[in-house]
Design a protein around this motif. Sequence first.
Motif, PDB file in Angstrom:
ATOM      1  N   PHE A 144       0.822  -1.212   0.000  1.00 28.09           N
ATOM      2  CA  PHE A 144       0.000   0.000   0.000  1.00 28.09           C
ATOM      3  C   PHE A 144       0.859   1.267   0.000  1.00 28.09           C
ATOM      4  O   PHE A 144       0.465   2.287  -0.578  1.00 28.09           O
ATOM      5  N   VAL A 145       2.037   1.209   0.631  1.00 27.36           N
ATOM      6  CA  VAL A 145       2.946   2.355   0.592  1.00 27.36           C
ATOM      7  C   VAL A 145       3.432   2.609  -0.832  1.00 27.36           C
ATOM      8  O   VAL A 145       3.393   3.734  -1.343  1.00 27.36           O
ATOM      9  N   VAL A 146       3.900   1.549  -1.483  1.00 29.34           N
ATOM     10  CA  VAL A 146       4.385   1.682  -2.861  1.00 29.34           C
ATOM     11  C   VAL A 146       3.249   2.105  -3.789  1.00 29.34           C
ATOM     12  O   VAL A 146       3.431   2.932  -4.691  1.00 29.34           O
TER      13      VAL A 146
ATOM     14  N   VAL B 133       4.250  -1.524  11.929  1.00 30.14           N
ATOM     15  CA  VAL B 133       4.764  -1.517  10.552  1.00 30.14           C
ATOM     16  C   VAL B 133       4.561  -0.141   9.918  1.00 30.14           C
ATOM     17  O   VAL B 133       5.413   0.353   9.178  1.00 30.14           O
ATOM     18  N   ALA B 134       3.442   0.498  10.210  1.00 27.34           N
ATOM     19  CA  ALA B 134       3.180   1.821   9.661  1.00 27.34           C
ATOM     20  C   ALA B 134       4.224   2.832  10.109  1.00 27.34           C
ATOM     21  O   ALA B 134       4.622   3.716   9.349  1.00 27.34           O
ATOM     22  N   ILE B 135       4.679   2.710  11.346  1.00 28.82           N
ATOM     23  CA  ILE B 135       5.656   3.662  11.880  1.00 28.82           C
ATOM     24  C   ILE B 135       7.062   3.363  11.382  1.00 28.82           C
ATOM     25  O   ILE B 135       7.782   4.247  10.928  1.00 28.82           O
TER      26      ILE B 135
ATOM     27  N   SER C 240      -1.092   4.961   4.902  1.00 30.31           N
ATOM     28  CA  SER C 240      -1.203   3.986   3.818  1.00 30.31           C
ATOM     29  C   SER C 240      -0.750   2.613   4.293  1.00 30.31           C
ATOM     30  O   SER C 240      -1.380   1.588   3.998  1.00 30.31           O
ATOM     31  N   ALA C 241       0.364   2.603   5.025  1.00 31.57           N
ATOM     32  CA  ALA C 241       0.882   1.344   5.558  1.00 31.57           C
ATOM     33  C   ALA C 241      -0.084   0.730   6.550  1.00 31.57           C
ATOM     34  O   ALA C 241      -0.311  -0.487   6.553  1.00 31.57           O
ATOM     35  N   PHE C 242      -0.676   1.552   7.393  1.00 32.17           N
ATOM     36  CA  PHE C 242      -1.625   1.059   8.390  1.00 32.17           C
ATOM     37  C   PHE C 242      -2.843   0.434   7.706  1.00 32.17           C
ATOM     38  O   PHE C 242      -3.309  -0.641   8.102  1.00 32.17           O
ATOM     39  N   LEU C 243      -3.327   1.092   6.665  1.00 29.12           N
ATOM     40  CA  LEU C 243      -4.479   0.561   5.915  1.00 29.12           C
ATOM     41  C   LEU C 243      -4.112  -0.756   5.245  1.00 29.12           C
ATOM     42  O   LEU C 243      -4.898  -1.727   5.274  1.00 29.12           O
TER      43      LEU C 243
END
Length: 333
Positions: free
Chosen positions: A104-106, A253-255, A123-126
């Motif tokens: 989702f980050v990419v 992971v989001a952080i 984005s990472a959290f989602l």
Amino acid sequence: MLLKTNRARTLGLLVGIILFILSICASILLGYTATTWKMAIDAYLNFNGSNEHIIIQTTRVPRALIAAAVGSSLAIAGAIMQALTKNPLASPGIMGVNAGAGFFVVLSITFFAQASLNQLTWSAFLGAAVAAFTVYFLGSLGREGLTPMKLTLAGAAMAAFFSSFTQGLLVINEKALEEVLFWLAGSVQGRDLDILLSVLPYLVLAWIGSLLLANPINVLSMGDDVAKGLGQKTVLIKLSSAIVIVLLAGGAVAIAGPIGFIGIVIPHLARSIVGIDHRWVIPYCGLLGGILLLVADIGARYVIMPEEVPVGVMTAIIGTPFFIYIARRRMAG
């Protein structure tokens, strides 16, 4: 099991809290720029704009707090995953959380031109949440419902799925590769306190939830039939555990990106100290996970000084031998 009585476990918990605090202090003081206790205190009480004070306020303190929170969250998530799947090698990667977050980050960088770290964090959290719930849904299909084997296979399949699409996007988008490469290696460097504060409410909710779930998880570990016979709502416990895992692993992971092995190593270490009672395993995991990531991050500053390696590389160096040992022992058993 080293600590066999509740009194010994309580004393061990107090020792762990002290080591946890000392590790945070060490993370604030140690690094390429030499600092002292006095500088750290004056940075907040008598700020003078010096380079040391700026580094302490904007880099060292946020970095230490982020490492502590991320390490604790990953370790607790790993403990719950291993209990839920009855798989000693389970970790945030088993549910595709890391791979989903990275994808989702990419995806955000490629199609929506999200540049700020805060935007990438969400984005990472989602992505972590989507991956985890997809795995939970796939693992629940069929007449048998959710089983450890189906959950493990669904997690492996989704991890491969997201990883493949991530690599495909990175191949065709050099800009995304440059921006996300360091994040994908797992790092607490360069994160400011606002990122932690934006995710912290969810982490705190999950920490509390994990403690409340400790006793039901103990019962569930004896098997679904036994748990149902004792009046436990097994589906609700599993669903609640999945939500806690998403909040913990997804937030971490989001952080900091996909930092590996803490979710595998620390639960085994905690159980070797206090046994299998999750009322003790979970708080010990929280302390030991934070300590491990803090120590690994300190080491990452010195390996190739003045440059730094991502802390995810350090945890991999620490965790890989342990992973091989657990895998070989499971195969031998």
